[in-house]
Design a protein around this motif. Structure first.
Motif, mmCIF file in Angstrom:
data_model
loop_
_atom_site.group_PDB
_atom_site.id
_atom_site.type_symbol
_atom_site.label_atom_id
_atom_site.label_comp_id
_atom_site.label_asym_id
_atom_site.label_seq_id
_atom_site.Cartn_x
_atom_site.Cartn_y
_atom_site.Cartn_z
ATOM 1 N N LEU A 214 8.446 57.353 -52.180
ATOM 2 C CA LEU A 214 7.407 56.880 -53.105
ATOM 3 C C LEU A 214 7.064 57.954 -54.131
ATOM 4 O O LEU A 214 6.994 57.683 -55.343
ATOM 5 N N ILE A 215 6.845 59.191 -53.668
ATOM 6 C CA ILE A 215 6.490 60.291 -54.576
ATOM 7 C C ILE A 215 7.610 60.556 -55.563
ATOM 8 O O ILE A 215 7.378 60.691 -56.780
ATOM 9 N N PHE A 216 8.856 60.622 -55.062
ATOM 10 C CA PHE A 216 9.982 60.925 -55.945
ATOM 11 C C PHE A 216 10.191 59.825 -56.978
ATOM 12 O O PHE A 216 10.458 60.109 -58.151
ATOM 13 N N ILE A 217 10.086 58.572 -56.577
ATOM 14 C CA ILE A 217 10.312 57.472 -57.513
ATOM 15 C C ILE A 217 9.246 57.469 -58.605
ATOM 16 O O ILE A 217 9.552 57.274 -59.787
ATOM 17 N N VAL A 218 7.989 57.706 -58.229
ATOM 18 C CA VAL A 218 6.924 57.763 -59.239
ATOM 19 C C VAL A 218 7.169 58.908 -60.216
ATOM 20 O O VAL A 218 7.075 58.728 -61.446
ATOM 21 N N THR A 219 7.505 60.082 -59.695
ATOM 22 C CA THR A 219 7.753 61.224 -60.589
ATOM 23 C C THR A 219 9.038 61.050 -61.394
ATOM 24 O O THR A 219 9.154 61.589 -62.493
ATOM 25 N N ALA A 220 10.000 60.281 -60.851
ATOM 26 C CA ALA A 220 11.234 60.028 -61.603
ATOM 27 C C ALA A 220 10.947 59.210 -62.858
ATOM 28 O O ALA A 220 11.615 59.385 -63.891
ATOM 29 N N PHE A 221 9.961 58.321 -62.802
ATOM 30 C CA PHE A 221 9.564 57.583 -63.997
ATOM 31 C C PHE A 221 9.055 58.548 -65.070
ATOM 32 O O PHE A 221 9.338 58.382 -66.257
ATOM 33 N N ALA A 222 8.267 59.540 -64.644
ATOM 34 C CA ALA A 222 7.771 60.535 -65.596
ATOM 35 C C ALA A 222 8.913 61.421 -66.098
ATOM 36 O O ALA A 222 8.978 61.766 -67.283
ATOM 37 N N GLU A 223 9.849 61.784 -65.212
ATOM 38 C CA GLU A 223 11.001 62.606 -65.596
ATOM 39 C C GLU A 223 11.849 61.901 -66.651
ATOM 40 O O GLU A 223 12.333 62.516 -67.606
ATOM 41 N N ALA A 224 12.014 60.588 -66.486
ATOM 42 C CA ALA A 224 12.819 59.811 -67.428
ATOM 43 C C ALA A 224 12.036 59.405 -68.671
ATOM 44 O O ALA A 224 12.594 58.756 -69.561
ATOM 45 N N ASN A 225 10.752 59.778 -68.726
ATOM 46 C CA ASN A 225 9.895 59.441 -69.869
ATOM 47 C C ASN A 225 9.812 57.932 -70.065
ATOM 48 O O ASN A 225 9.843 57.429 -71.197
ATOM 49 N N ARG A 226 9.730 57.212 -68.956
ATOM 50 C CA ARG A 226 9.661 55.753 -69.003
ATOM 51 C C ARG A 226 8.248 55.282 -68.705
ATOM 52 O O ARG A 226 7.497 55.933 -67.968
ATOM 53 N N ALA A 227 7.882 54.137 -69.285
ATOM 54 C CA ALA A 227 6.584 53.543 -68.997
ATOM 55 C C ALA A 227 6.469 53.312 -67.490
ATOM 56 O O ALA A 227 7.466 52.967 -66.844
ATOM 57 N N PRO A 228 5.298 53.526 -66.898
ATOM 58 C CA PRO A 228 4.018 53.774 -67.578
ATOM 59 C C PRO A 228 3.756 55.237 -67.927
ATOM 60 O O PRO A 228 2.609 55.603 -68.184
#
Length: 427
Positions: A214-228
């Motif tokens: 869960l933590i990695f997937i949420v931070t992966a969204f931020a790493e990829a600069n993807r919404a949200p």
């Protein structure tokens, strides 16, 4: 280096290239069509080459050609022209290099010699991925800073705030995975996920480390600069942020880099948490031992899937426009799909009739594992697209609160729990 080793490396590099760049028009098309579906509209479906529309995919190809032939304009107020030029290149190449350590299949054994099925045959694994994924942020920061625009500067500040919000939690979630599987080499981690827990549950990261996942997937969204977490781009707030002043293929490189980041995040999530190339309950040795049954299943399932697909296409494309283009395209695609199905059945039928050599079995298993990886990869990419068109953008202070007050303590707690379990059980 032998000829076989060179051929395997070239094949792996080509797979990495396809995933990093070749997927761009498909993902752009997919994103538009999914957005249209969620927003109850058609999405792009008009651009065509003769009778071929491919459901709107031709529109993505047309957009790429448009960027190639557009004027590459550099505003006069650019502060640092060298950085302005290098920024999209840094972003793209750092993201592309992250694919170098992703294992697409188990080690391929040909004539007794083992070959790693990854673009760069090294064992740095997750450390290589995290290093270059982190460096890619410099492309965004430099692009915004060198633009000499208030929107670019604000974007650089946001990108910096975003990095310090998620990087610590991401790295700590990975530590839990390393404690669980006992290796930084992604190939070893995927091999370990081929085992079973309690005799029936695949030892995937999502089952063994759900909190880390869960933590990695949420931070992966931020790493990829993807919404949200697309704070650095923020079209509704700062126009386009770091690439506001870019045009033509420099702008195109940023777009390709963003989609490559999505692909890289999808690939590493599949590798760490969803078994990578592993087929559930069929590890590499089980596949080799039961290859005949697997080929029989393929011979049965492929025509069945093609029948369902072509039937669905006829049902949903049975109306005719003035030029009858849609009916023609459907007929052409149906013939192509059935030709692929017949070819697949004929190929595997010939394999069954003649029998496979040891090398043939190894190659067949590797191909099946690569296809398994691609299917999981596309499903995770679909989740990225789905989330983008579902959730609202976070403010960057909200991301910092989430990163430092929620994700960081949870990742530290997860490390303590994992380490305690390992010490107590001795496993």
């Amino acid at each position: 280096m032998t000829t076989v080793s060179l051929v395997v490396i070239i094949i792996n590099i080509h797979i990495a290239l396809i995933l990093a760049t070749g997927m761009t028009p498909i993902l752009v098309w997919w994103e538009r069509r999914v957005a249209g579906f969620i927003q109850d509209r058609a999405g792009p479906n008009r651009c065509n080459i003769g009778p071929i529309r491919l459901g709107g995919l031709i529109q993505s190809i047309a957009d790429m050609l448009k960027l190639v032939f557009k004027e590459d304009f550099m505003p006069t107020h650019i502060r640092y022209k060298l950085f302005f030029t290098l920024a999209p290149v840094i972003l793209f190449f750092c993201i592309f290099l992250t694919f170098g350590v992703i294992p697409f299949a188990d080690d391929l054994v040909i004539d007794g010699q083992s070959h790693m099925m990854q673009a760069l045959p090294m064992e740095l694994g997750i450390m290589w991925f995290l290093a270059f994924a982190g460096l890619s942020t410099y492309g965004i920061i430099l692009g915004g800073y060198s633009s000499g625009s208030k929107y670019g500067i604000l974007s650089s500040i946001r990108a910096t705030a975003q990095v310090i919000s998620y990087e610590a939690a991401m790295a700590l979630s990975v530590i839990s995975m390393l404690l669980t599987y006992g290796s930084i080499h992604l190939g070893d981690i995927v091999v370990a996920q081929g085992e079973l827990v309690f005799g029936f549950i695949p030892a995937w990261g999502i089952f063994l480390q759900p909190l880390a996942a869960l933590i990695f997937i949420v931070t992966a969204f931020a790493e990829a600069n993807r919404a949200p977490f697309d704070l650095a781009e923020g079209e509704s707030e700062i126009v386009a942020g770091y690439h506001t002043e870019y045009s033509a293929m420099r702008f195109g490189l940023f777009q390709v880099g963003e989609l490559a980041a999505l692909c890289a995040a999808s690939a590493i999530i599949v590798t760490l948490f969803f078994g990578g190339y592993q087929i559930p309950w069929l590890d590499t040795q089980a596949l080799k031992n039961n290859i005949d049954y697997v080929m029989i299943a393929i011979i049965i399932l492929v025509p069945l899937k093609i029948y369902i697909l072509t039937t669905w296409m006829k049902k949903n494309n049975n109306w005719k426009d003035s030029s009858n283009v849609r009916a023609k395209e459907t007929a052409i695609l149906n013939k192509i799909f059935w030709a692929l199905a017949i070819g697949t059945v004929a190929l595997f039928g010939w394999f069954l009739a003649t029998g496979l050599t040891q090398n043939g079995i190894a190659i067949t298993v590797a191909v099946l594992q690569v296809l398994t990886f691609l299917i999981k990869f596309l499903l995770v990419a679909l989740v990225f697209i789905w989330i983008r068109w579902t959730l609202l953008r976070f403010r960057y202070d909200q991301l910092q609160m989430l990163g430092w007050k929620v994700l960081l303590p949870l990742s530290l707690l997860n490390i303590v729990i994992t380490a305690t379990y390992i010490v107590v059980t001795g496993s």
